[in-house]
Design a protein around this motif. Structure first.
Motif, PDB file in Angstrom:
ATOM      1  N   ARG A 196      -4.584   5.743   5.013  1.00  0.00           N
ATOM      2  CA  ARG A 196      -5.976   5.297   5.068  1.00  0.00           C
ATOM      3  C   ARG A 196      -6.075   3.995   5.860  1.00  0.00           C
ATOM      4  O   ARG A 196      -5.080   3.314   6.070  1.00  0.00           O
ATOM      5  N   GLY A 256      -1.955   4.987  -3.509  1.00  0.00           N
ATOM      6  CA  GLY A 256      -2.751   6.078  -2.960  1.00  0.00           C
ATOM      7  C   GLY A 256      -2.185   7.417  -3.381  1.00  0.00           C
ATOM      8  O   GLY A 256      -0.968   7.606  -3.376  1.00  0.00           O
ATOM      9  N   PHE A 271       0.880  -1.162   0.000  1.00  0.00           N
ATOM     10  CA  PHE A 271       0.000   0.000   0.000  1.00  0.00           C
ATOM     11  C   PHE A 271       0.926   1.222   0.000  1.00  0.00           C
ATOM     12  O   PHE A 271       1.591   1.498   1.007  1.00  0.00           O
ATOM     13  N   TRP A 281       1.220   5.343   3.642  1.00  0.00           N
ATOM     14  CA  TRP A 281      -0.220   5.159   3.517  1.00  0.00           C
ATOM     15  C   TRP A 281      -0.956   5.883   4.641  1.00  0.00           C
ATOM     16  O   TRP A 281      -0.557   5.823   5.798  1.00  0.00           O
ATOM     17  N   ASN A 293      -9.164  -1.861  -6.040  1.00  0.00           N
ATOM     18  CA  ASN A 293      -8.369  -2.818  -5.273  1.00  0.00           C
ATOM     19  C   ASN A 293      -7.985  -4.011  -6.139  1.00  0.00           C
ATOM     20  O   ASN A 293      -8.816  -4.565  -6.846  1.00  0.00           O
ATOM     21  N   TYR A 327      -6.182   3.498  -5.519  1.00  0.00           N
ATOM     22  CA  TYR A 327      -7.234   3.597  -4.501  1.00  0.00           C
ATOM     23  C   TYR A 327      -8.325   4.572  -4.954  1.00  0.00           C
ATOM     24  O   TYR A 327      -8.009   5.633  -5.486  1.00  0.00           O
ATOM     25  N   PRO A 328      -9.621   4.227  -4.803  1.00  0.00           N
ATOM     26  CA  PRO A 328     -10.190   3.140  -3.992  1.00  0.00           C
ATOM     27  C   PRO A 328     -10.374   1.798  -4.706  1.00  0.00           C
ATOM     28  O   PRO A 328     -10.957   0.886  -4.119  1.00  0.00           O
ATOM     29  N   CYS A 379      -1.117  -1.316  -4.307  1.00  0.00           N
ATOM     30  CA  CYS A 379      -2.285  -0.447  -4.212  1.00  0.00           C
ATOM     31  C   CYS A 379      -1.761   0.968  -4.032  1.00  0.00           C
ATOM     32  O   CYS A 379      -1.085   1.268  -3.039  1.00  0.00           O
TER      33      CYS A 379
END
Length: 294
Positions: free
Chosen positions: A82, A37, A12, A80, A67, A64-65, A35
């Motif tokens: 979130r 962001g 992430f 990250w 997946n 993101y969002p 992932c």
């Protein structure tokens, strides 16, 4: 989807920290998914660089969002900001920019530099219900010398992200990724910061203000002041010897130094070397002598 038996690592990732983490893991394995962001609060969130890095290594990624639904056995959160759900604590590694248990919470690196700590660091830890209380997988400590700009400190921190990523992956791969409990009695906390926290307090001494300017500069918005009811950003400054000012009124320009305003502080004088509007227009050479910064 988490799978206890998988050796795939899911990253992430946000910002330079995320980029460095992905780059480090790819030096050890190609079994990686990402992932991504984005972060609108910084000038460059490195999202384009991360996408190029993933494409160059044929790494599957989602933004993101969205997946990725690939299976994985370990997740690492780097830069990250979130919540992450549905991953067991032992299989999720969170990076935090402090020597935990010091500076739990928000903007720990900025807080440490404003406080002129002699050391900063990165901690890899398990997630927890209360922020940054999880058990520690590993930790790196960096000696700091001042003056230092936040961008340079972030570069140093990011190098430790890469080191920790490789260390954690190697332990994970052989099934020896262990953790230890934090010393909760020694915990300190760092609060979240908003636009008000960028504002210069001219009642502070010049050395403190100069360090503060260094601590909240690029990639953040930069230290702010009000000049003629307009918000301006002080990007760099220099401390000058103090004068015996009998009617000390902080924030006023005492004189100009080659077109650069020298401002009265609670103690000492501060020469503003780089000053910009929020739309990136330089103001050096355009400031009237009878100006007060608030």
């Amino acid at each position: 989807m988490f799978d206890e038996n998988s050796k795939v690592v899911k990253i992430f990732a946000t910002g330079l920290k995320g980029y460095k983490t992905i780059d480090a893991i790819l030096s050890l394995t190609s079994d990686v998914i990402v992932c991504l962001g984005k972060d609108p609060k910084v000038i460059d969130d490195f999202s384009e660089e991360i996408i190029r890095l993933c494409n160059s290594h044929n790494v599957s990624f989602s933004i993101y969002p969205e997946n990725c639904n690939h299976t994985f056995g370990l997740a690492i959160a780097a830069g990250w900001q979130r919540m992450i759900y549905d991953i067991p604590d032992h299989a999720l590694v969170v990076f935090h920019d402090s020597i935990l248990p010091r500076y739990r919470g928000f903007n720990p690196l900025v807080s440490a530099l404003i406080n002129r700590d002699s050391q900063v660091g990165v901690t890899a830890l398990k997630p927890a219900n209360k922020y940054d209380e999880g058990d520690i997988f590993s930790q790196r400590i960096i000696d700091i010398e001042y003056p230092i700009k936040i961008s340079d400190a972030i570069d140093k921190i990011c190098d430790e992200y890469a080191y920790l990523t490789c260390e954690i992956y190697e332990k994970f791969f052989i099934g020896e990724l262990d953790s230890i409990e934090q010393d909760h009695a020694s915990a300190t906390y760092s609060l979240w910061r908003d636009d008000d926290d960028y504002a210069i307090n001219w009642n502070n001494d010049a050395e403190y203000i100069c360090n503060f300017i260094n601590c909240v500069g690029y990639p953040y918005k930069g230290a702010s002041a009000s000049m003629n009811s307009t918000i301006v950003r002080v990007v760099s400054a220099s401390v000058l010897p103090d004068l015996n000012i009998v009617n000390r009124d902080v924030g006023k320009i005492v004189f100009m130094d080659n077109g650069k305003p020298v401002v009265v502080c609670g103690k000492g004088l501060l020469r503003i070397d780089e000053l910009y509007t929020d739309d990136n227009c330089s103001l050096i050479g355009k400031i009237k002598f009878r100006t007060r910064f608030k």
